[in-house]
Scaffold this active site. Sequence first.
Site, mmCIF file in Angstrom:
data_model
loop_
_atom_site.group_PDB
_atom_site.id
_atom_site.type_symbol
_atom_site.label_atom_id
_atom_site.label_comp_id
_atom_site.label_asym_id
_atom_site.label_seq_id
_atom_site.Cartn_x
_atom_site.Cartn_y
_atom_site.Cartn_z
ATOM 1 N N ARG A 11 17.124 70.156 -4.650
ATOM 2 C CA ARG A 11 17.936 69.671 -5.704
ATOM 3 C C ARG A 11 19.011 68.248 -5.355
ATOM 4 O O ARG A 11 18.666 68.271 -3.526
ATOM 5 C CB ARG A 11 19.221 69.954 -6.799
ATOM 6 C CG ARG A 11 18.128 71.585 -7.385
ATOM 7 C CD ARG A 11 19.617 72.236 -8.101
ATOM 8 N NE ARG A 11 19.736 73.049 -7.614
ATOM 9 C CZ ARG A 11 21.224 72.457 -7.786
ATOM 10 N NH1 ARG A 11 22.111 71.954 -7.071
ATOM 11 N NH2 ARG A 11 21.814 73.709 -6.248
ATOM 12 N N VAL A 55 19.173 80.196 3.378
ATOM 13 C CA VAL A 55 20.495 80.046 4.937
ATOM 14 C C VAL A 55 21.128 81.066 5.077
ATOM 15 O O VAL A 55 21.955 81.454 6.216
ATOM 16 C CB VAL A 55 20.512 78.765 4.855
ATOM 17 C CG1 VAL A 55 19.120 77.676 5.666
ATOM 18 C CG2 VAL A 55 21.809 78.211 3.930
ATOM 19 N N TYR A 146 35.032 74.765 3.171
ATOM 20 C CA TYR A 146 34.240 73.761 3.348
ATOM 21 C C TYR A 146 34.337 72.481 4.130
ATOM 22 O O TYR A 146 33.770 72.173 4.752
ATOM 23 C CB TYR A 146 34.150 72.964 1.592
ATOM 24 C CG TYR A 146 32.665 72.346 1.197
ATOM 25 C CD1 TYR A 146 31.913 72.245 1.610
ATOM 26 C CD2 TYR A 146 33.102 70.504 1.054
ATOM 27 C CE1 TYR A 146 30.548 71.607 1.139
ATOM 28 C CE2 TYR A 146 32.422 69.582 0.962
ATOM 29 C CZ TYR A 146 31.114 69.920 1.203
ATOM 30 O OH TYR A 146 29.988 69.393 0.605
ATOM 31 N N ALA A 148 36.307 73.070 6.636
ATOM 32 C CA ALA A 148 36.333 73.731 7.644
ATOM 33 C C ALA A 148 34.729 74.494 8.027
ATOM 34 O O ALA A 148 34.369 73.866 9.409
ATOM 35 C CB ALA A 148 37.296 75.423 7.716
HETATM 36 P P1 NDP Z 1 23.764 70.163 -4.731
HETATM 37 O O1 NDP Z 1 24.373 71.297 -5.106
HETATM 38 O O2 NDP Z 1 22.942 68.860 -5.674
HETATM 39 O O3 NDP Z 1 22.330 70.756 -3.659
HETATM 40 C C1 NDP Z 1 22.513 72.070 -2.851
HETATM 41 C C2 NDP Z 1 20.715 72.515 -2.856
HETATM 42 O O4 NDP Z 1 21.292 73.114 -1.431
HETATM 43 C C3 NDP Z 1 19.832 72.647 -2.925
HETATM 44 O O5 NDP Z 1 18.883 72.368 -2.727
HETATM 45 C C4 NDP Z 1 20.070 74.771 -3.255
HETATM 46 O O6 NDP Z 1 19.360 75.068 -3.366
HETATM 47 C C5 NDP Z 1 20.469 74.607 -1.460
HETATM 48 N N1 NDP Z 1 21.253 75.609 -1.704
HETATM 49 C C6 NDP Z 1 22.196 76.210 -1.018
HETATM 50 N N2 NDP Z 1 22.311 77.523 -1.371
HETATM 51 C C7 NDP Z 1 21.610 77.806 -0.258
HETATM 52 C C8 NDP Z 1 21.079 78.609 0.480
HETATM 53 N N3 NDP Z 1 22.182 79.721 -0.110
HETATM 54 N N4 NDP Z 1 20.125 78.993 0.622
HETATM 55 C C9 NDP Z 1 19.428 77.556 1.343
HETATM 56 N N5 NDP Z 1 19.819 76.511 0.160
HETATM 57 C C10 NDP Z 1 20.682 76.682 -0.164
HETATM 58 O O7 NDP Z 1 24.340 69.760 -3.374
HETATM 59 P P2 NDP Z 1 23.871 67.696 -3.055
HETATM 60 O O8 NDP Z 1 22.285 67.966 -3.282
HETATM 61 O O9 NDP Z 1 25.587 67.277 -3.158
HETATM 62 O O10 NDP Z 1 24.004 67.999 -1.254
HETATM 63 C C11 NDP Z 1 23.965 68.287 -0.414
HETATM 64 C C12 NDP Z 1 24.101 68.158 0.936
HETATM 65 O O11 NDP Z 1 25.242 66.853 1.047
HETATM 66 C C13 NDP Z 1 25.698 69.437 1.830
HETATM 67 O O12 NDP Z 1 25.108 69.654 2.371
HETATM 68 C C14 NDP Z 1 26.352 68.912 0.875
HETATM 69 O O13 NDP Z 1 27.338 69.518 1.505
HETATM 70 C C15 NDP Z 1 26.722 67.406 0.915
HETATM 71 N N6 NDP Z 1 27.551 66.492 0.594
HETATM 72 C C16 NDP Z 1 27.834 66.270 -0.813
HETATM 73 C C17 NDP Z 1 28.726 65.917 -1.115
HETATM 74 C C18 NDP Z 1 28.626 65.516 -3.053
HETATM 75 O O14 NDP Z 1 29.225 64.368 -3.500
HETATM 76 N N7 NDP Z 1 27.669 65.267 -3.875
HETATM 77 C C19 NDP Z 1 29.076 65.082 -0.770
HETATM 78 C C20 NDP Z 1 29.415 64.752 0.845
HETATM 79 C C21 NDP Z 1 28.438 66.207 1.408
HETATM 80 P P3 NDP Z 1 18.332 76.172 -4.909
HETATM 81 O O15 NDP Z 1 19.832 74.484 -5.588
HETATM 82 O O16 NDP Z 1 17.564 75.947 -4.917
HETATM 83 O O17 NDP Z 1 19.568 77.368 -4.851
#
Ligand code: NDP
Length: 238
Positions: A11, A55, A146, A148
């Site tokens: 996603r 993860v 988050y 941290a």
């Molecule tokens: P989303 O919530 O849209 O997507 C998160 C993704 O991480 C999904 O593919 C989800 O998989 C996966 N995920 C969550 N938990 C697990 C787990 N336990 N094991 C494996 N996969 C996992 O997040 P974003 O696209 O918005 O964020 C992507 C990155 O960017 C993250 O690192 C976030 O911290 C960072 N970020 C985002 C910001 C924003 O404003 N959106 C701002 C700053 C940083 P599934 O859906 O299949 O469970």
Amino acid sequence: MSKVLIIGGSRGIGAEAVRQFRKAGHDVVFTYHRSELDADALRQETGATPVRCDVKYSDSVRIAVEKAVSVLGQIDVLICNAAIADFNLINEIEESRWEEIIDTDLNGVFYCIRYVLPSMISRKDGCIITVGSMWGQVGASCEVAYSAAKAGVIGLTKALAKEAGPSGVRVNCVSPGMIDTEMNASVDETAVEAIKEETPLCRTGDPTEVAKAMLFLASDDASFITGQVIAVNGGLVI
Ligand code: NDP
């Protein structure tokens, strides 16, 4: 053409990274955790291969990396994108939720690198991209866990760039600002408007803009860049 493993590709930003890397002609395996249907739709759309992975657990990551290697042959580019976020006062966050955030957002990055790095070192070639956050750089009220974890990811990136650089492995962090994904679905509109007002480019970001920074860092055009935090935040944190 590189062999790319995107952790958390089902996603948001990760899914856009899958699209951008496939569009540029790379072979891609991506992981999903809960979003199996989205992962399957992305497989059909892009031809990239989905693999399930949580993860938080070292064994789950090891098995996913083994599957990725069996599909790709080797991993040239690792993108550690999976994360969760939460809004809570520090005194109200449950210890189990604190652990879940640190396990997912920081320990998960460690597990992924642990299983992918050795073969990069023996080939003396590789690129690792971690995903931080502007909150890991400056801290966010009500997002202590988050912030941290993401500050930890930035520290890990800088330390690993020094450790792995002599072995030909580059390690950089992409640090997004507020990007339009489901992660921000629970942020109320007033808060989003306030962030837009504070942002020099006066808007939130699109996942494609983050994915393109990843694509650049993975390319030969970034061959002398390592240990850097590349902010994609519209200038909100400078
Ligand atoms: P989303 O919530 O849209 O997507 C998160 C993704 O991480 C999904 O593919 C989800 O998989 C996966 N995920 C969550 N938990 C697990 C787990 N336990 N094991 C494996 N996969 C996992 O997040 P974003 O696209 O918005 O964020 C992507 C990155 O960017 C993250 O690192 C976030 O911290 C960072 N970020 C985002 C910001 C924003 O404003 N959106 C701002 C700053 C940083 P599934 O859906 O299949 O469970």
